[in-house]
Design an enzyme around this catalytic site. Sequence first.
Site, short mmCIF file in Angstrom:
data_model
loop_
_atom_site.label_atom_id
_atom_site.label_comp_id
_atom_site.label_asym_id
_atom_site.label_seq_id
_atom_site.Cartn_x
_atom_site.Cartn_y
_atom_site.Cartn_z
CG LEU A 197 6.26 6.63 -9.88
CD1 LEU A 197 7.63 6.67 -9.21
CD2 LEU A 197 6.29 5.72 -11.08
NE ARG B 4 0.13 -2.45 -3.94
CZ ARG B 4 1.00 -2.46 -4.93
NH1 ARG B 4 0.91 -1.55 -5.87
NH2 ARG B 4 1.96 -3.37 -4.97
CB SER B 5 -5.12 3.69 -4.20
OG SER B 5 -5.17 2.46 -4.89
NE ARG B 6 -0.57 9.23 -5.99
CZ ARG B 6 0.68 8.95 -6.38
NH1 ARG B 6 1.06 7.71 -6.52
NH2 ARG B 6 1.52 9.92 -6.62
CG PHE B 7 -6.00 5.59 1.37
CD1 PHE B 7 -6.73 6.75 1.11
CD2 PHE B 7 -6.43 4.75 2.38
CE1 PHE B 7 -7.85 7.04 1.85
CE2 PHE B 7 -7.55 5.05 3.13
CZ PHE B 7 -8.27 6.20 2.86
#
Length: 411
Positions: free
Chosen positions: A208, A387-390
């Site tokens: 997700l 977002r974007s696993r950051f």
Amino acid sequence: MSLSLHDTAPDFSQPIAVLKHCHDKIRKQLETLHKLLAHLPKHGADAEAQKAAQAVQKYFNNAAHLHHEDEEQNLVPMLQATARDADAALLAELVPGILADHQQMDQDWHIINSQLDQIANGQGTALSAEQVQRFCDAYAAHMVIEESNIAPMAKRLFSPEQMAQLGSAMQVRRGIAPSLPQSQVPEQQQVAVANTVADGVVLADLRLDYGRASLTEDDVLDDPIAQFGKWFEEAMRAKVNEPNAMSVATVDAAGKPSSRIVLIKQYDDRGFTWYTNYESQKGRQLGDNPHAALLFFWSELERQVRIEGKVVKTSAEESDKYFYSRPVKSQIAAIASQQSARIASREQMEANYDAAAAVGGEHPLRPEYWGGYRLDPVRIEFWQGRRSRFHDRIVYVKQADGSWVKERLQP
């Protein structure tokens, strides 16, 4: 009394239509339950009653739980990952109730199912009208909420690819090979079937994307206990499902870890407190190694809190105070259960409970083997999904003088 024939189900390329079809089948089984309720006083557990009881059992024991899992494991998480603004707010309002409904309906069904067992075997005619009415009313109201809000939102927000993913997951759950076009099957799935274990989705692609909030050093308070309290209150206001649930990880004398979910009962400057059986697995492990880790995960807010420290027992006075605040039946259950020990059957557990109830009466005494644990934290990390696993990660580390140092960690 007559039983309705099954309708032809829509294709899984239309997963929302399949879910609606499941609702229609549930409504027919609820109607059969009502008919059975009216039939029994006049005819008893005759062949027709037995057939009706078996039909209702067959559906709710074999199929209804699949519908719940479709929603809990696929539809709702996909919506939460996709919805924004007013849609996200509506989900935050509705989802805890939907999940609670599932749990309550499962509990009610357990009672009704045991009564239907007797009817299906021609051995009894008892079917609680009150229980059936509550079960049917709860299901009816639940399905209206989903059909009025969840299904239309999915139709409006999901892309064709998301619809295909949902339909594929539903097929896998039912033991049906997914029927995705080859162009929509990820390359990893084509070359490594062993990795396709997560509801028809390639495991490496199961993710997700978070983005509801951020976390900076200026956002957090200087005191990590106060910051935890701030987040906990926000989780309560957001109606997070069981915000007080936390994972407790312990390690035995041989260095082997284990974890389980418990409910926090208090937190303050002294630490984080829960109550349990001191002779349980976690109790024995804490006796060997008093260091433990706690984890709160509030998915609705895309947040987690990780807490590490040393665990001590609470005082007898604190354990008494909490023990006697619990319902009497819960007190008796704590006395009757040798937590984590093997037992031959559920019947033996019930017998142990009856024996403890007979001895304790309305005023059971707290046993010495039951009480509180408090984790004194030395490290507390606050994690906010991005977002974007950051992701954002802010950690507090306790110093020798008792003060806290605050730092940012890389995701």
